[in-house]
Design a protein around this motif. Structure first.
Motif, short mmCIF file in Angstrom:
data_model
loop_
_atom_site.label_atom_id
_atom_site.label_comp_id
_atom_site.label_asym_id
_atom_site.label_seq_id
_atom_site.Cartn_x
_atom_site.Cartn_y
_atom_site.Cartn_z
N GLU A 137 -31.82 -43.97 -23.26
CA GLU A 137 -30.73 -43.12 -22.79
C GLU A 137 -30.81 -41.73 -23.39
O GLU A 137 -30.63 -40.73 -22.70
N ARG B 213 -33.72 -39.79 -21.78
CA ARG B 213 -33.36 -39.30 -20.44
C ARG B 213 -32.44 -38.09 -20.53
O ARG B 213 -32.60 -37.11 -19.80
N GLN C 222 -34.60 -35.15 -21.69
CA GLN C 222 -35.53 -34.74 -20.63
C GLN C 222 -34.80 -33.92 -19.56
O GLN C 222 -35.34 -32.94 -19.05
N ARG C 223 -33.57 -34.33 -19.23
CA ARG C 223 -32.79 -33.59 -18.22
C ARG C 223 -32.48 -32.17 -18.68
O ARG C 223 -32.39 -31.26 -17.86
N ARG D 32 -35.49 -29.98 -17.57
CA ARG D 32 -36.12 -30.31 -16.28
C ARG D 32 -36.75 -29.09 -15.62
O ARG D 32 -37.76 -29.21 -14.94
#
Length: 162
Positions: A85, A88, A91-92, A95
């Protein structure tokens, strides 16, 4: 359920001693005299701290990495310390920029500290938390990593262990 409360990062440029530099094998142009480190404290709401340090290769890379880690503290604060979690979420944040180079180093530093906090919260070594088994490993002498003089480092290392 371990959640993130506070996140700190600081920069340190550690100078290596001359005795350590002379013991590096290989061409002299590959030797380095400073070690730029991002020092990370990943603190949870349960007051568990996951420390990590990130070697940034060059002072130039340390300049964006340390503040980047500190700035991401506001983004991850209050979220669960769950590796996938958290990854993610991080990483967002990148982006459009991408997750290579110093961005990848920044994420990696947070990831290392998060795993350390998780293993401390579970009360077990990280190797076991990841499903591994602990085993005896032979040790070696690093001759004090530059903390002792060159003459003593060249001698018998058996006296260094008690």
């Amino acid at each position: 359920r371990t959640t993130i409360a506070l996140f700190r990062s600081s920069a340190s440029t550690t100078r290596k001693t001359s005795s350590a530099r002379t013991r590096i094998s290989g061409p002299p142009e590959l030797a380095f005299s400073i070690a730029p480190l991002a020092l990370i404290d990943f603190c949870t709401e349960e007051c568990i701290t996951g420390p990590a340090y990130l070697f940034c290769y060059a002072p130039l890379a340390l300049q964006p990495v340390a503040p980047g880690i500190a700035n991401l503290g506001a983004v991850i604060r209050g979220h669960r310390v769950a590796s996938f979690e958290l990854d993610r979420l991080l990483q967002r944040q990148f982006r459009l920029l991408g997750t290579k180079g110093v961005t990848a180093m920044t994420i990696a530093g947070i990831d290392m500290a998060a795993w350390d906090a998780l293993s401390r919260a579970a009360g077990m070594p990280l190797a076991q938390l990841l499903g591994g088994e602990l085993q005896q490993l032979p040790i070696y002498s690093s001759c004090g990593l530059g903390t002792i003089d060159a003459m003593r480092a060249a001698g018998d290392p058996s006296g260094m262990f008690n």
